[in-house]
Design an enzyme around this catalytic site. Structure first.
Site, PDB file in Angstrom:
ATOM      1  N   ASP A   9     -21.303-122.904  31.869  1.00 39.25           N
ATOM      2  CA  ASP A   9     -22.516-123.561  31.404  1.00 39.25           C
ATOM      3  C   ASP A   9     -23.052-122.836  30.163  1.00 39.25           C
ATOM      4  O   ASP A   9     -22.660-121.704  29.879  1.00 39.25           O
ATOM      5  CB  ASP A   9     -23.555-123.537  32.526  1.00 39.25           C
ATOM      6  CG  ASP A   9     -24.889-124.103  32.101  1.00 39.25           C
ATOM      7  OD1 ASP A   9     -24.923-125.263  31.647  1.00 39.25           O
ATOM      8  OD2 ASP A   9     -25.897-123.383  32.212  1.00 39.25           O
ATOM      9  N   ASP A  11     -26.932-123.273  28.383  1.00 38.01           N
ATOM     10  CA  ASP A  11     -28.329-122.840  28.405  1.00 38.01           C
ATOM     11  C   ASP A  11     -28.694-122.241  29.763  1.00 38.01           C
ATOM     12  O   ASP A  11     -28.522-122.871  30.802  1.00 38.01           O
ATOM     13  CB  ASP A  11     -29.264-124.007  28.077  1.00 38.01           C
ATOM     14  CG  ASP A  11     -30.643-123.537  27.638  1.00 38.01           C
ATOM     15  OD1 ASP A  11     -30.891-122.317  27.642  1.00 38.01           O
ATOM     16  OD2 ASP A  11     -31.467-124.385  27.281  1.00 38.01           O
TER      17      ASP A  11
END
Length: 256
Positions: A9, A11
């Site tokens: 991932d 953010d």
């Protein structure tokens, strides 16, 4: 355990908003030095892969090939291509989504599109919702790029793409086909990009409901890093535990 590849991932995991996470930068540099394949997997459809690549390089000291960036926009197009229902679409979304759909050869059509595709759009209007609703009622295949109901911002939690899709679902009585994490579609397509199996890879993220459930729900080992959305005091009450929980990616061992 040793993994052949990593799904990561962005953010909250690699950076936090505009804030650098040095341990995450070092982790990516370590992957690159070891020649271990990885894929950044993000539900963000507002940015093109080129914009994501530039942001990583300019603000977070990470130079990465464009092929290592897989957005929910790209996964949506992969799904549309596989469904093969037609080459027209009505899109609610920002540049990242619109460009992905256009670049894949789909024409913009509001009256009788093959697909209605809905992602996050901070400038969406009532008329756009009206057109999308009518197209869905006429039989357009309704796609939601991701199910995120809320997005955390400096202002607080704001409506996410899932909220926009729920408005249309309430209006039409048709539920969208969601693509992004934690849905199987995006994870399967990500594995195809890496040319690996579920047991080959580790899913790393900060959000239990999207990143970690993407691993748990799809038979992929998961690593929850406590640098973003899910907090340390929540870990004990999680319904299904991640494979690993770390305060920082600096604590990860490659076991080689």
């Amino acid at each position: 355990m040793t993994y052949k590849g990593y799904l990561i991932d962005l953010d909250g995991t690699i950076y936090r908003g505009k804030t650098r996470i040095p341990a995450a930068e070092a982790f990516v540099h370590d992957l690159q030095a070891r020649g271990i394949p990885y894929l950044f997997v993000t539900n963000n459809t507002t940015k093109t892969p080129e914009m994501v690549q530039d942001n990583l390089a300019t603000n977070f000291n990470i130079q990465t090939p464009i092929e290592t960036i897989y957005t929910a926009s790209l996964a949506t197009v992969d799904y549309m291509d596989e469904m093969d229902l037609g080459q027209s679409a009505y899109v609610i979304g920002e540049k990242g989504l619109r460009e992905a759909v256009t670049n894949a050869g789909y024409t913009d059509e509001s009256e009788n599109p093959a697909y209605v595709v809905v992602g996050l759009d901070s400038q969406v209007t009532y008329e756009q919702f009206a057109l999308a609703s009518l197209a869905i009622q006429k039989g357009a295949h309704f796609i939601g790029t991701n199910p995120d109901l809320r997005i955390p911002t400096e202002r607080g939690e704001l409506p996410g793409a899932g909220s926009l899709n729920q408005l249309l679902a309430a209006t039409t009585g048709v539920d969208p086909k969601y693509i992004g994490k934690p849905m199987a579609i995006m994870m399967e397509k990500a594995l195809e990009r890496l040319d690996m199996t579920k047991t080959d890879v580790l899913m790393i993220g900060d959000n239990y409901m999207t990143d970690i459930r993407a691993g748990i729900d799809n038979g992929i080992d998961s690593l929850l890093v406590l640098t973003g959305f899910t907090k340390a005091d929540e870990v004990e009450s999680l319904p299904i535990a991640p494979t690993y929980v770390l305060n920082s990616l600096s604590e990860w061992s490659f076991n080689d």
